[in-house]
Each structure stands twice: as C-alpha cells, then as structure tokens.
Design an enzyme around this catalytic site. Structure first.
Site, PDB file in Angstrom:
ATOM      1  N   GLN A 214       0.829  -1.203   0.000  1.00 33.92           N
ATOM      2  CA  GLN A 214       0.000   0.000   0.000  1.00 33.92           C
ATOM      3  C   GLN A 214       0.866   1.255   0.000  1.00 33.92           C
ATOM      4  OE1 GLN A 214      -2.675  -2.035   3.313  1.00 33.92           O
ATOM      5  NE2 GLN A 214      -3.440   0.007   2.880  1.00 33.92           N
ATOM      6  N   PHE A 245      -5.938  -3.993   3.311  1.00 32.61           N
ATOM      7  CA  PHE A 245      -6.717  -3.728   4.526  1.00 32.61           C
ATOM      8  C   PHE A 245      -5.871  -3.111   5.635  1.00 32.61           C
ATOM      9  CE2 PHE A 245      -8.827  -7.375   2.394  1.00 32.61           C
ATOM     10  CZ  PHE A 245      -9.983  -6.718   2.022  1.00 32.61           C
ATOM     11  N   ARG A 327      -6.507   8.097  16.711  1.00 31.18           N
ATOM     12  CA  ARG A 327      -7.794   8.021  16.012  1.00 31.18           C
ATOM     13  C   ARG A 327      -8.874   7.403  16.912  1.00 31.18           C
ATOM     14  NH1 ARG A 327      -9.992   8.583  10.642  1.00 31.18           N
ATOM     15  NH2 ARG A 327      -8.068   9.505   9.909  1.00 31.18           N
ATOM     16  N   PHE A 361      -8.509   1.951  11.537  1.00 37.67           N
ATOM     17  CA  PHE A 361      -7.308   2.547  12.138  1.00 37.67           C
ATOM     18  C   PHE A 361      -7.545   3.081  13.555  1.00 37.67           C
ATOM     19  CE2 PHE A 361      -3.515   5.405  11.755  1.00 37.67           C
ATOM     20  CZ  PHE A 361      -2.657   4.588  11.032  1.00 37.67           C
ATOM     21  N   ALA A 534      -6.109   5.540   5.130  1.00 36.85           N
ATOM     22  CA  ALA A 534      -6.993   6.576   5.667  1.00 36.85           C
ATOM     23  C   ALA A 534      -8.120   6.896   4.674  1.00 36.85           C
ATOM     24  CB  ALA A 534      -6.212   7.836   6.034  1.00 36.85           C
ATOM     25  N   GLU A 735     -12.906   2.873   4.468  1.00 36.59           N
ATOM     26  CA  GLU A 735     -12.976   2.362   5.837  1.00 36.59           C
ATOM     27  C   GLU A 735     -14.315   2.555   6.542  1.00 36.59           C
ATOM     28  OE1 GLU A 735      -9.436   4.856   6.512  1.00 36.59           O
ATOM     29  OE2 GLU A 735      -8.818   3.282   7.884  1.00 36.59           O
TER      30      GLU A 735
HETATM   31  N1  MTE Z   1     -11.221  -2.959  -0.204  1.00 36.88           N
HETATM   32  C1  MTE Z   1     -10.639  -4.064  -0.733  1.00 36.88           C
HETATM   33  N2  MTE Z   1     -11.331  -4.780  -1.629  1.00 36.88           N
HETATM   34  N3  MTE Z   1      -9.383  -4.451  -0.354  1.00 36.88           N
HETATM   35  C2  MTE Z   1      -8.659  -3.749   0.572  1.00 36.88           C
HETATM   36  O1  MTE Z   1      -7.521  -4.105   0.884  1.00 36.88           O
HETATM   37  N4  MTE Z   1      -8.613  -1.804   2.101  1.00 36.88           N
HETATM   38  C3  MTE Z   1      -9.410  -0.863   2.883  1.00 36.88           C
HETATM   39  C4  MTE Z   1     -10.425  -0.153   1.990  1.00 36.88           C
HETATM   40  N5  MTE Z   1     -11.145  -1.091   1.184  1.00 36.88           N
HETATM   41  C5  MTE Z   1      -9.257  -2.579   1.154  1.00 36.88           C
HETATM   42  C6  MTE Z   1     -10.548  -2.211   0.703  1.00 36.88           C
HETATM   43  C7  MTE Z   1      -8.620   0.142   3.578  1.00 36.88           C
HETATM   44  S1  MTE Z   1      -7.909  -0.259   5.054  1.00 36.88           S
HETATM   45  C8  MTE Z   1      -8.463   1.415   3.092  1.00 36.88           C
HETATM   46  S2  MTE Z   1      -7.611   2.590   3.952  1.00 36.88           S
HETATM   47  C9  MTE Z   1      -9.029   1.815   1.806  1.00 36.88           C
HETATM   48  O2  MTE Z   1      -9.706   0.745   1.135  1.00 36.88           O
HETATM   49  C10 MTE Z   1      -7.917   2.333   0.914  1.00 36.88           C
HETATM   50  O3  MTE Z   1      -8.349   2.651  -0.348  1.00 36.88           O
HETATM   51  P1  MTE Z   1      -9.042   4.065  -0.711  1.00 36.88           P
HETATM   52  O4  MTE Z   1      -8.280   5.140  -0.030  1.00 36.88           O
HETATM   53  O5  MTE Z   1      -8.922   4.100  -2.181  1.00 36.88           O
HETATM   54  O6  MTE Z   1     -10.445   3.958  -0.222  1.00 36.88           O
HETATM   55 MO1  MOS Z   2      -6.367   1.576   5.757  1.00 36.04          MO
HETATM   56  S1  MOS Z   2      -6.202   0.832   7.655  1.00 36.04           S
HETATM   57  O1  MOS Z   2      -6.037   3.193   6.349  1.00 36.04           O
HETATM   58  O2  MOS Z   2      -4.889   1.012   5.108  1.00 36.04           O
END
Ligand code: MTE
Ligand code: MOS
Length: 786
Positions: A214, A245, A327, A361, A534, A735
């Site tokens: 990430q 995630f 947070r 988070f 985030a 999230e």
């Molecule tokens: N959705 C999928 N399918 N896979 C992932 O790993 N990570 C989550 C969320 N949704 C995740 C997910 C987390 S922890 C975050 S912070 C956000 O996606 C990150 O992506 P975004 O900033 O584009 O929403």
């Molecule tokens: Mo998501 S826990 O902010 O990668």
C-alpha cells in the site's frame, strides 16, 4: 507555493462519469484468473528464493548473531543467509519512528520476529532451511497482555489524553452512574494474496522491487536507506494487491527489505513470498483494546460526563500505534456530544507482533467504547438503546441552545452533520419500530431462542491525522492516437481506486473510460506518494488527476480552437470530441494535431488537502477535512443454550457524498460490513502462555465467508454531496462502512439481554463468539434470578 486549488476543477467536466456504474477495471481479469499479481510476474533466469528464519521466543537475547551460518549454508540448496550484521545501512522498517529492525539485532521481542533471511535455489529449499534453522537465543521474561504491560509500566510511548470540562465533577453530580470495562479483539487483515516482494537488481547497483504494498514510497525509501543507496536508485512497482486492509501499509517493508538485501548482495533476482502461517505469525494486526469507563447521566439517559481509559496492545514497536490510538481518541464520541470528558489513552508495549493499521485505524475501537456506554445506560434505565442514542446525538446549537453541541472533544466544529437524518432514514427503511415489536413478541414466546435488534450510527473523520500526508500526485500522458495513460500515487487493492481514477480522468478530458488506462503504481512515475490508506485514495489522487486534466485542457484548447475556427475559451470537451463554434472535432484527430503542433502531451498533477490544522500532541484542532456518516440496523437470533447465532437481516444507509461509482461504493459498503462483523463476532487471535500465536491459519482463525452474508442485505446510498470540493463532491468509502458492523455486535448484545429478560446491565466483549455469547447469557440469566 503550489497554485491555489481551483474548486471548479474538482467538479465533473462532462458530467458523464458522475455516478456511472462502471465495473471494476480488472473484474474480467479477476474472474478469469488473469489479473497479474506480483507472484505472476514471469521470473527472470537465475531467480533465487528467500524465506525468513523466525524467533522461537517472545523475548530474548540472541547469542552472537543468533544463527549458525555454517550449518544453514550446508543445508540442501541454500545459497546464502543474512542477518542484521549484513545490512550495510539502516536496519529499520518502522514507518514513523525508526525503532523497528527488519532483521533482529541482539534481541528478539516476539515469537516470529525475523532473525535472518535464507536464500536458496528453490522456494521449498529456502522454506525447509528456515524451518530447520536453530535460533540461538537466551529467553527472557515476556510481557504479553495489556494487564501485564499496565502493571509493568511498559509503554511504547507516553499516554495522551483529552480533557473537556470537569468530567469528574459532572459524574459525581449526575443522578445516575455506570461503571464498566469492555474489550475488543485483535484482527488479522487476511488479505487473500500474502506478503510478497520480487527484487530485481539493475545495472550500477540499482534495484527494482515488485511488491504487494500500500506504500511503494515507504518501501523505496527504506530499502534505499538499508542498502546505503539513494532513493532514485530504487524503483517500487505495484500493479495491484490481492487485498491490503492496512496490513500492507507498513508491514510490507519487512519483506521488501529482506528481499532487497538479498538481491543487492547476490546481484541476482530474489523472490520472497511467505506462506500464510508465517504471514500471520510475523505481521501485525488490528490493536486489541481494553476500555474502562465511568459515566454519569440524567434520568432520560443523556450523558453528563464520562471518564474513559483506553488501553491498547501495541506489540513490540511503535509502528502506526501513535496515530491508531489517536484516532481511537478522536472517535470516542462517534455521533454523540459528550459535554464533559476525561479521556486517557495508554499505548502498551508487549512482546507480541507490532499491531498495525487495519481498516478504521483505531476508530472502530473508540466507537465500540462509547456504544457500549450507551447500551449500559439503556440497560440501566430499561430503555431501547435507540432512544438513548438519539438523545445524545450532536445537535445544532440553534436547536439545543448550547453553543457546544456541534463541537467535538478535540474542538472541531462539525460542519456537515447529517447523522440524525441518516439514522432516521434507516429507521424508516428497516421498519425498526415494527421489527422491535416483532422481536419483543418472539422473545416473549420463546425461552431457548432469542432475537436481538440494534440500530447503530457512525461518523468517521477523513484525513490523515499527520497533516503533511494529505497530498496526492498524478502523471497524465496522451499518445498521438488519443489513448490516455494515467498514473497516480495510490495503489489498487481491490477497492476500485483505479476504476474511479479512470472515470475522473475520462471526465476531465471529455472522453470515454475505455480510452484511459491507469498504469501500475510506480515510485518513478509519481514520487513521494503517501500510503493508500486513511480512505484518502480517491480524494487526493483524484484531485491530482483533475489538476492534470485541467492543465491538459488548457493545452489542447488552442489546438481545438484553430481546428474549429472559434475562440479558445469557447472550446469544451465531451463525448470523445472538442466542441466550439457549432462544430466538433474528434478526440484522436485533436490529439494527433496537438502532436503535429508540438504541444507537450504529458503533465503532472498535484493536490494538497486545504484547511486541516491539528496539533497531534494535544489532540486538538481541525483534524478532519470532512466526515462520513452511516447507520445500520441488524437483526440476529441466538440459541441461549449453545451460543450459536444467525444473522437475520441487515439494513444500511450510508453516506458516500455524491458517488463517483455507486457500484464500487456498494461493494465497499457490503464488504466492509461483513469484515467488521468478522472482527466483532468470529475472528479471534489466541496466543499461548509463551506468546506464540496459535491461530495462524484459516483452520484455526475463522473469517466470514460468502455463506455469512445475510440474505436480507439492503444498502441505500444517502442522498448527499460533500460540502468540500472533493472529486465530484464524493466522500471516501474505504474504511467508514466497517463500523456499520457495530450493529451486528449490539444486536447480539440485545439478544443476550433478552435471555435475562432485559434486567440489569449485560456485559459482552468482542469478539462475540458462541462461547462468549453463551457465558453472557448465563450472566444475564443470573441477573434475572437476583
Ligand atoms: N477494499 C478491498 N477490496 N481491499 C482492501 O484491501 N482496504 C481498505 C479499503 N477497502 C481494502 C478495501 C482500507 S484499510 C483502506 S484505507 C481503503 O480501502 C484504501 O483505499 P481508498 O483510499 O482508495 O479507499
Ligand atoms: Mo487503511 S487501515 O487506512 O490502510
């Protein structure tokens, strides 16, 4: 200084992409198995394979460098073995504080900590050697639990707190008080694709790291620092992850650096892909929390003062524990105005994996605390918790007569409050009142089975709490045939970011999405990019792309004007063409002409989030650019003699602002609910008395599966638009919806309460596994007997 942000550039240009239900750009590849993950990259001749030698003890002093090199090198197929002593530069994978060696140096601090990396001709030889290697270590006493850490004053950083008014006096003077302690469990990210890096040496000491990450920029900088290279010597590429995630935000570094070290030393490509057991043993998870509280409230259930202590298990290094616990503090209010608050947050250091980022988070843990408080109040007064929730919501000062009721405990005025409206909508759509009566009637007629219902709202702040991370970058390239390639600092992990980014780009140029390719995240295309976390991916990278498309429009306008015979300021872009003076010119003709006219067809875009200003040392100020809202109603049924439970139905209303892509947003909402329900009801990390994680694979660690998705699963998108000028006025979706799952937990708590005839305060910790539900039912029945 950067050019000021032009708000009009963040609004849809052609309008064609706003709210388009476009399928995920990789959907056809995902379902056919053709999507290329890091492990699918064809291997170069001479590729070697690495595995990690892990600490067998939770705490100990390494004897010498901890391994017998000669013995390991003599093992079948082994080519090399490296320890901390072989690292030419900085031995660190800590994303914020540099307190986290990626190979243990002198001491080990959890079972599974990487002590050495062994390289062999075949992956199985490397893994076999790692399994057979004996780590030479003198074991020391270990601190494993929150209680042990609190007793030993073992912290990874000093406590932080928030004080609002005189909470102690308010509680003392309150007509009612309730005191309690609840827990939430750790949670494994359980991305389907495990951690992996393929490190390829390049000429002149350079390196390319293909990494499931990430945060490519973090892996790039840390690998460079470890190998005494400069950042421009290392390139990190990630086309996509099979899920992150939060677990690949900082934790990918352990593997990317170990692979980089081996490839750099051997001048050979090295692949490090770990198996699930190692992945779960080595990497950090969601922080588990203990939350102690004493709360004073009035006869109606309104909170007058709260004294709350958060204690979290951070593991052996700081990792992201600072901002995660911050947070939690910033979300202890959830949707409620707490007039007087004494909040303290302890960050416990233990000899366990370093707990890290996980969707939400820290926010979910904080919200779990206040929601447990609300339920205790309702139990004490014999009310439906929904009534108590409504009473305590943030309120417009003009209505409440109190200037304070729309201001958070960290002094941010909430400008976009719609929490009450979202709740009202889900209450109506789920027919909450009618369902409550049905649940009560069912419970009155049954003694063994009980049903429970809960409506829980959420408010989640959007922005990195480290202000400087709120920036995004993009690189936009047009080829002379009119095809477009766009790159941005974010990473694709299944959440659909690249699909949204293609839409945003297509919109900005007035072309269809099929003309746009979003290319693999590459630290040499967009530098210094923040982690995709985030939930900020679409906001910051989308805005950077819109900045780039706006610049490109300005370059193309004069070309189009000459072709159309009109003034440049009359030119518009839509439907794969430029329009002006009553005429149109096709997009590919225009780009071809632009090339002939020697117009530069690549631009960079940049964005920084405005307005946020926050002091992280005192947890005070405008921490968030805006908030997301949501509310869910869940109905469950439990068997009070076995603790088993069934999910009867879920209704959700969630605020994604003006959606860029409702199909993707719905997918995020549904997935997040189920993942949150996993955290709160079935996933359980168990360590033995010596600190060894026993639940390190799917046979012992239960995550929700397709069969756990309820048949009745209604998701409505709340009709809203972001007050802030985010791309298309959308809101983050990654999230926040995870916290909708709080309603699954509190529905179970409601059913447990019914087992005791709703007499007295029910206590229930998360995860509410069948065992915990059963024991809570026994306690609830005992309350009734008294
Ligand atoms: N959705 C999928 N399918 N896979 C992932 O790993 N990570 C989550 C969320 N949704 C995740 C997910 C987390 S922890 C975050 S912070 C956000 O996606 C990150 O992506 P975004 O900033 O584009 O929403
Ligand atoms: Mo998501 S826990 O902010 O990668």
């Amino acid at each position: 200084m950067n050019a000021p942000i032009d708000v009009k550039n963040l609004l849809p240009t052609s309008g064609l992409q706003q709210g388009a239900h476009i399928v995920h750009e990789s959907a056809h590849l995902h379902v056919t198995g053709e999507a290329a993950y890091t492990d699918d990259i064809p291997e170069l001749a001479g590729t070697l394979y690495a595995a990690i030698i892990k600490s067998p003890v939770a705490h100990g002093e390494l004897i010498g460098e901890g391994i017998d090199r000669a013995a390991i090198l003599a093992m079948h197929g082994v080519v090399a073995v490296y320890t901390a002593r072989d690292i030419p530069g900085e031995n660190n994978c800590g994303p914020i504080l540099h307190d986290d060696p990626f190979l243990a140096d002198g001491k080990v601090e959890f079972v599974g900590q990487a002590v050495a990396v062994v390289v062999a001709r075949e992956m199985l030889y490397a893994r076999e050697a790692a399994a057979r290697a004996v780590v030479q270590v003198k074991a020391l006493p270990a601190i494993l639990t929150i209680e042990e850490a609190m007793a030993a004053n073992s912290f990874i950083m000093p406590p932080k707190g928030i004080h609002r008014g005189d909470a102690t006096a308010a509680i003392a003077a309150a007509p009612h008080r309730v005191k309690g302690s609840v827990r939430t469990g750790q949670q494994e990210q359980f991305y389907l694709e495990g951690q992996i890096t393929y490190a390829v040496p390049r000429e002149d000491g350079q390196l390319t790291l293909y990494c499931s990450t990430q945060h490519p920029d973090g892996n790039q900088r840390e690998a460079a620092a470890a190998l005494n290279l400069t950042t421009n010597d290392v390139e990190v590429i990630c086309r996509r992850m099979g899920g992150g995630f939060g677990g690949k935000e900082g934790n990918a570094s352990i593997f990317s650096q170990s692979a980089a070290l081996a490839a750099h030393k051997l001048r050979r490509p090295v692949k490090l892909r770990i198996n699930r057991d190692d992945d779960m043993t080595i990497t950090g998870k969601r922080h588990d929390f203990r939350i102690d509280y004493e709360v004073g409230f009035d006869d109606s259930g309104r909170i007058l003062g709260a004294d709350i202590t958060l204690m979290s298990r951070c593991g052996y290094s700081t990792d992201y524990s600072g901002p995660v616990n911050d947070r939690a503090c910033l979300h202890i209010d959830n949707c409620y105005h707490i007039p007087a608050l004494k909040l303290i947050s302890h960050r416990c250091k233990t000899h366990t994996q370093s707990a890290t980022a996980f969707r939400g988070f820290g926010g979910p843990q904080g919200m779990f605390g206040i929601e447990s408080v609300i339920e205790d109040i309702a139990d004490t007064l014999g009310k439906d918790p929904l009534e108590v929730r409504k009473l305590n919501l943030y309120k417009d000062p003009a209505v409440s007569g109190n200037p304070d009721t729309m201001t958070t405990q960290y002094n941010q005025l909430i400008e976009d409050w719609v929490g009450d409206k979202v709740m009202a909508q889900v209450e109506a759509e789920s027919r909450y009142g009618e369902r409550r009566a049905q649940v009560n009637a069912y419970n009155a007629s049954q003694s063994r089975r009980k049903r429970g219902l809960a409506l829980v709202p959420l408010k989640f702040g959007i922005s990195f709490t480290a202000t400087h991370l709120n920036q995004g970058g993009a690189l936009l390239v047009i080829y002379m045939d009119g095809s477009v390639s766009v790159n941005h600092g974010g990473t694709e992990m299944g959440q659909g970011l690249n699909t949204k980014m293609a839409q945003v780009c297509a919109d900005g140029l007035g072309i269809s999405v099929d003309k746009v390719r979003v290319t693999a995240t590459d630290s040499q295309k967009v530098p210094n990019a923040s982690a995709t976390s985030a939930s900020s991916g679409a906001d910051i990278n989308g805005a950077a792309i819109m900045n780039a498309t706006a610049q490109m429009r300005d370059r193309l306008r004069p070309v189009a004007a000459r072709m159309l015979g009109c003034d440049a300021d009359k030119v518009t872009f839509a439907d794969n063409a430029a329009h002006g003076g009553g005429k149109s010119v096709g997009w590919s003709d225009l780009t071809k002409q632009a090339w002939l006219d020697r117009v530069g067809l690549s631009v960079t875009g940049f964005y920084m989030t405005p307005e946020i200003k926050y002091d992280f040392t005192t947890l005070n100020g405008r921490a968030f650019y805006y908030y997301c809202y949501g509310a869910a109603v869940t109905e469950v049924e439990i068997d009070t003699l076995t603790g088993e439970w069934w999910l009867r139905g879920v209704d959700i209303v969630h605020d994604v602002g003006q959606s860029i892509n409702p199909a993707i947003d719905r997918g995020q909402i549904e997935g997040a609910y189920v993942q949150g329900m996993g955290w709160l009801t079935m996933e359980e990390c168990i360590w033995d008395k010596k600190g060894k994680l026993l639940t390190h694979g799917p046979s012992t660690y239960k995550i929700p599966v397709a069969g756990d998705v309820p048949e009745h699963f209604n998701v409505s998108l709340f009709d809203n638009q972001n007050l802030k000028p985010t791309p298309f006025r959308s809101k983050a979706t990654g999230e926040p919806p995870l916290m909708l799952a709080l309603s699954s937990f509190f529905a179970l708590r409601d059913a447990v309460g019914a087992a005791g005839g709703h007499r007295g305060v029910v206590s229930l910790d998360a995860p509410a596994t069948p065992e915990r539900i059963l024991m809570a039912c026994e306690r609830a029945k005992a309350l009734r007997a008294n």
